[in-house]
Motif scaffolding. Structure first.
Motif, PDB file in Angstrom:
ATOM      1  N   ALA A   1      -0.500   0.053 -10.505  1.00 15.94           N
ATOM      2  CA  ALA A   1      -0.695  -0.282 -12.347  1.00 15.94           C
ATOM      3  C   ALA A   1      -0.499  -1.460 -13.115  1.00 15.94           C
ATOM      4  O   ALA A   1      -0.450  -1.720 -13.745  1.00 15.94           O
ATOM      5  CB  ALA A   1      -1.970   0.988 -12.696  1.00 15.94           C
ATOM      6  N   ILE A   2       0.778  -1.380 -12.921  1.00 19.22           N
ATOM      7  CA  ILE A   2       1.576  -2.963 -13.976  1.00 19.22           C
ATOM      8  C   ILE A   2       2.248  -3.079 -13.914  1.00 19.22           C
ATOM      9  O   ILE A   2       2.062  -4.116 -14.106  1.00 19.22           O
ATOM     10  CB  ILE A   2       3.095  -1.530 -14.206  1.00 19.22           C
ATOM     11  N   SER A   3       2.422  -3.720 -12.047  1.00 17.43           N
ATOM     12  CA  SER A   3       2.547  -5.413 -11.633  1.00 17.43           C
ATOM     13  C   SER A   3       2.617  -4.956 -10.523  1.00 17.43           C
ATOM     14  O   SER A   3       2.614  -4.408  -9.291  1.00 17.43           O
ATOM     15  CB  SER A   3       4.120  -4.848 -11.670  1.00 17.43           C
ATOM     16  N   SER A   4       2.453  -6.825 -10.144  1.00 19.25           N
ATOM     17  CA  SER A   4       1.968  -7.093  -8.753  1.00 19.25           C
ATOM     18  C   SER A   4       3.201  -7.537  -7.334  1.00 19.25           C
ATOM     19  O   SER A   4       2.723  -8.254  -7.385  1.00 19.25           O
ATOM     20  CB  SER A   4       0.859  -7.618  -8.282  1.00 19.25           C
ATOM     21  N   LEU A   5       4.103  -7.737  -8.748  1.00 17.31           N
ATOM     22  CA  LEU A   5       5.606  -7.947  -8.082  1.00 17.31           C
ATOM     23  C   LEU A   5       5.792  -7.544  -6.871  1.00 17.31           C
ATOM     24  O   LEU A   5       5.482  -6.406  -6.950  1.00 17.31           O
ATOM     25  CB  LEU A   5       6.659  -7.520  -9.157  1.00 17.31           C
ATOM     26  N   PRO A   6       6.209  -8.323  -5.544  1.00 14.73           N
ATOM     27  CA  PRO A   6       6.855  -7.371  -4.321  1.00 14.73           C
ATOM     28  C   PRO A   6       8.206  -7.072  -5.171  1.00 14.73           C
ATOM     29  O   PRO A   6       8.418  -7.186  -6.303  1.00 14.73           O
ATOM     30  CB  PRO A   6       8.131  -9.315  -3.730  1.00 14.73           C
ATOM     31  N   GLU A   7       8.363  -5.664  -4.108  1.00 10.45           N
ATOM     32  CA  GLU A   7       9.196  -4.391  -4.557  1.00 10.45           C
ATOM     33  C   GLU A   7      10.659  -5.184  -5.003  1.00 10.45           C
ATOM     34  O   GLU A   7      11.022  -3.959  -6.538  1.00 10.45           O
ATOM     35  CB  GLU A   7       9.550  -3.583  -3.639  1.00 10.45           C
TER      36      GLU A   7
END
Ligand SMILES: Cc1ncc(COP(=O)(O)O)c(C=O)c1O
Length: 399
Positions: free
Chosen positions: A341-347
């Motif tokens: 819900a905060i970011s779609s960046l890879p882990e």
């Protein structure tokens, strides 16, 4: 090609000495994410909830007990398998908690932490061509250990989302070549636990085979909400084919001491010790005497679930008002979160951003998978002073 003799044969040419580099035994191993994130945390002054260790000290009584041992001259090699008083204390404890009596002479070995115990168990039983099943996500030493032994790693994923064991997949992975399966409960990184019913299902799967179990139970005393710890030692059929691995470092907040135990039936321990004696031979003496004296009081490990449950609850209560989605934390000192819900960046990118920009270090779950898969999950360690957790929570609340 012609050979040009040196003008001065008595002076060897040392200008460009050559280092012969053999083929790597572990070509895929590089700097671990734990080291990377800790360095990044230091660089950015971030609160380090990445690497799994407490930021508080062990009990002064334990430290005094070790200092007493050192001052009283207990500083030379102990017996190869460990100080007898410590092995006896471990035997008594396991019998009290799990009802199985391990013989202190022939079934208990003191190791240089769980890490050495696991490597030694693997080197003792795995031959080239043997298969060893690991359940991903898994602790980072298992796979390189199996590869060093020449074994073949067979990866089975825990169920996506819940991290429960997928017994159909485990059953399908077991073959006549399976030498062992490694199970870790409470689990790093997912903080799930295996219950007695899970151990019974595993026993049923292994029954027709000669496969051994390496049961990594380093978080055995961090099980929450009144649940018991389902040790392999408590299941007679599993215990008969298990190396049960434990860590004093985790239990007594002294991870840097690197002292652990491996308990196994006598024939397995005999093979284990053949490797152990030429691997470390012995483990530091005063720590063992100190631990033996300290273990006379069971209160510290009996109180550990409540101690860490309070920290877990403090941390979860703080995160509840953020946009992180909390996964269950049933045991260990880890809390995983879904940050989608905060970011779609890879882990890994997300954890680097969180460390550098928000000032809180976490570990990407991808680091515990061979294929480095992205599920939008990160792991925090809550084995920290309340002030540390509160500082981290204030920062995390801003995003
Ligand atoms: C699952 C697991 N096994 C083993 C270890 C290593 O324990 P020790 O420090 O006793 O070597 C750790 C440490 O983080 C761990 O998380």
């Amino acid at each position: 090609m012609t050979f040009e003799p040196s003008t001065n044969m008595s002076v060897p040419n040392l200008a460009t000495p050559r280092t012969p580099v053999p083929p790597s035994r572990l070509p895929k191993v590089g700097t671990t994410i734990f080291t990377v994130m800790s360095a990044l945390a230091t660089e950015h002054g971030a609160v380090n909830l990445g690497q799994g260790f407490p930021d508080f000290d062990g009990d002064p009584k334990l430290i005094d007990a070790v200092a007493d041992a050192m001052r009283s001259g207990l500083n030379q090699y102990p017996p190869m398998a460990g100080v007898p008083a410590l092995r006896q204390a471990v035997s008594d404890k396991i019998e009290r908690l799990h009802g199985r009596r391990y013989d202190a002479g022939s079934e208990i070995t003191i190791t240089a932490g769980a890490t050495q115990g696991i490597l030694t168990a693997i080197l003792a039983i795995v031959s080239p061509g043997d298969e060893v099943i690991v359940l991903e996500p898994c602790y980072d030493s298992y796979v390189p250990n199996i590869e060093l032994a020449g074994g073949t790693v067979v990866r089975v994923a825990l169920k996506a989302g819940s991290f429960r064991p997928d017994f159909d997949a485990i059953r399908a992975a077991v073959s006549s070549r399976t030498r062992a399966i490694i199970v870790n409960s409470p689990h790093n990184p997912s903080a799930t636990i295996w219950r007695a019913a899970d151990m019974a299902t595993l026993a049923e799967i292994l029954r027709p085979t000669d496969a051994l179990l390496i049961s990594d139970e380093v978080y055995e005393h961090m099980v929450f909400d009144g649940e018991p710890h389902a040790s392999a030692a408590a299941h007679p059929e599993l215990a008969a084919r298990s190396f049960v691995v434990s860590s004093f470092g985790k239990t007594y907040h002294v991870t840097g001491w690197k002292v652990g135990t491996v308990v196994a039936p006598a024939p397995l321990t005999a093979e284990f010790r053949k490797v152990h004696q030429f691997n470390v031979f012995t483990v530091n003496t005063p720590m063992q005497h100190g631990l033996a004296a300290y273990m006379a009081d069971p209160a510290p490990y009996l109180q550990l679930p409540a101690f860490y449950q309070r920290k877990r609850d403090l941390f979860r209560a703080g995160l509840a008002s953020t946009r992180f989605r909390l996964l269950p934390s049933e045991g260990s000192y880890f809390q995983c979160v879904d940050y989608s819900a905060i970011s779609s960046l890879p882990e890994e990118d997300f954890c680097r951003w969180l460390t550098a920009e928000v000032g809180v270090a976490a570990i990407p779950l991808a680091a515990f998978y061979d294929d480095k898969r992205n599920q939008g999950l990160a792991r925090f360690c809550f084995a920290k002073r309340d002030e540390t957790l509160n500082t981290a929570l204030e920062r995390l609340a801003r995003i």
